[in-house]
Design a protein around this motif. Structure first.
Motif, mmCIF file in Angstrom:
data_model
loop_
_atom_site.group_PDB
_atom_site.id
_atom_site.type_symbol
_atom_site.label_atom_id
_atom_site.label_comp_id
_atom_site.label_asym_id
_atom_site.label_seq_id
_atom_site.Cartn_x
_atom_site.Cartn_y
_atom_site.Cartn_z
ATOM 1 N N ARG A 57 0.833 -1.225 0.000
ATOM 2 C CA ARG A 57 0.000 0.000 0.000
ATOM 3 C C ARG A 57 0.855 1.258 0.000
ATOM 4 O O ARG A 57 0.565 2.213 -0.712
ATOM 5 C CB ARG A 57 -0.927 0.006 1.211
ATOM 6 C CG ARG A 57 -2.171 -0.823 1.006
ATOM 7 C CD ARG A 57 -3.121 -0.644 2.142
ATOM 8 N NE ARG A 57 -2.462 -1.180 3.337
ATOM 9 C CZ ARG A 57 -3.036 -1.474 4.471
ATOM 10 N NH1 ARG A 57 -4.308 -1.243 4.633
ATOM 11 N NH2 ARG A 57 -2.378 -1.978 5.472
ATOM 12 N N ARG A 58 1.928 1.246 0.807
ATOM 13 C CA ARG A 58 2.786 2.429 0.856
ATOM 14 C C ARG A 58 3.520 2.614 -0.472
ATOM 15 O O ARG A 58 3.658 3.745 -0.955
ATOM 16 C CB ARG A 58 3.781 2.321 2.016
ATOM 17 C CG ARG A 58 4.693 3.501 2.127
ATOM 18 C CD ARG A 58 3.959 4.818 2.316
ATOM 19 N NE ARG A 58 4.893 5.918 2.272
ATOM 20 C CZ ARG A 58 4.625 7.115 1.752
ATOM 21 N NH1 ARG A 58 3.440 7.385 1.273
ATOM 22 N NH2 ARG A 58 5.549 8.041 1.727
ATOM 23 N N GLU A 61 1.177 4.261 -2.776
ATOM 24 C CA GLU A 61 1.050 5.684 -2.449
ATOM 25 C C GLU A 61 2.213 6.480 -3.026
ATOM 26 O O GLU A 61 2.020 7.551 -3.603
ATOM 27 C CB GLU A 61 1.002 5.885 -0.931
ATOM 28 C CG GLU A 61 -0.269 5.454 -0.265
ATOM 29 C CD GLU A 61 -0.175 5.537 1.260
ATOM 30 O OE1 GLU A 61 0.847 6.037 1.789
ATOM 31 O OE2 GLU A 61 -1.128 5.098 1.915
ATOM 32 N N GLU A 65 2.098 9.372 -5.755
ATOM 33 C CA GLU A 65 2.662 10.687 -5.449
ATOM 34 C C GLU A 65 3.662 11.136 -6.506
ATOM 35 O O GLU A 65 3.862 12.334 -6.713
ATOM 36 C CB GLU A 65 3.355 10.661 -4.081
ATOM 37 C CG GLU A 65 2.404 10.565 -2.909
ATOM 38 C CD GLU A 65 3.117 10.283 -1.591
ATOM 39 O OE1 GLU A 65 4.375 10.195 -1.571
ATOM 40 O OE2 GLU A 65 2.411 10.121 -0.583
#
Length: 108
Positions: A57-58, A61, A65
């Motif tokens: 998930r990170r 992200e 970004e």
């Protein structure tokens, strides 16, 4: 927000609350605040623990970004792993650096 920032914020709250116990003369209130501080430290440790799903998930992200570029998946995965490692190290330092004390010890 990366995991290290999140863990750092939770640990800062725990330190802040722990420091409040020095100013409180009511033993029960001081104990409850100390318990809250300990709970926050445990929460920080849990937040810092990497799992494959959390890393995934990170990494997503980070990818989003950065404008969703193609071919940089490993870079974002490794960055996410580093963030979790840094957060875990921070949480471990906080655990080893905090000694259990009785609320109101500093009052005497």
């Amino acid at each position: 927000m990366d995991r290290k920032q999140l863990v750092s914020g939770v640990l800062a709250k725990a330190r802040k609350y722990r420091s409040f116990t020095r100013w409180i003369s009511d033993g029960e209130t001081a104990q409850r605040i100390a318990a809250l501080s300990e709970k926050l430290q445990r929460r920080a440790s849990v937040l810092a623990k990497p799992t494959e799903n959390r890393i995934r998930r990170r990494a997503r992200e980070i990818w989003e970004e950065n404008g969703r570029p193609s071919g940089r998946d490993e870079e974002f995965w490794f960055q996410a792993e580093r963030e979790f490692h840094d957060a875990e190290t921070l949480a471990e330092k906080a655990d080893s650096g905090s000694k259990p004390s009785e609320p109101g010890d500093d009052l005497a």
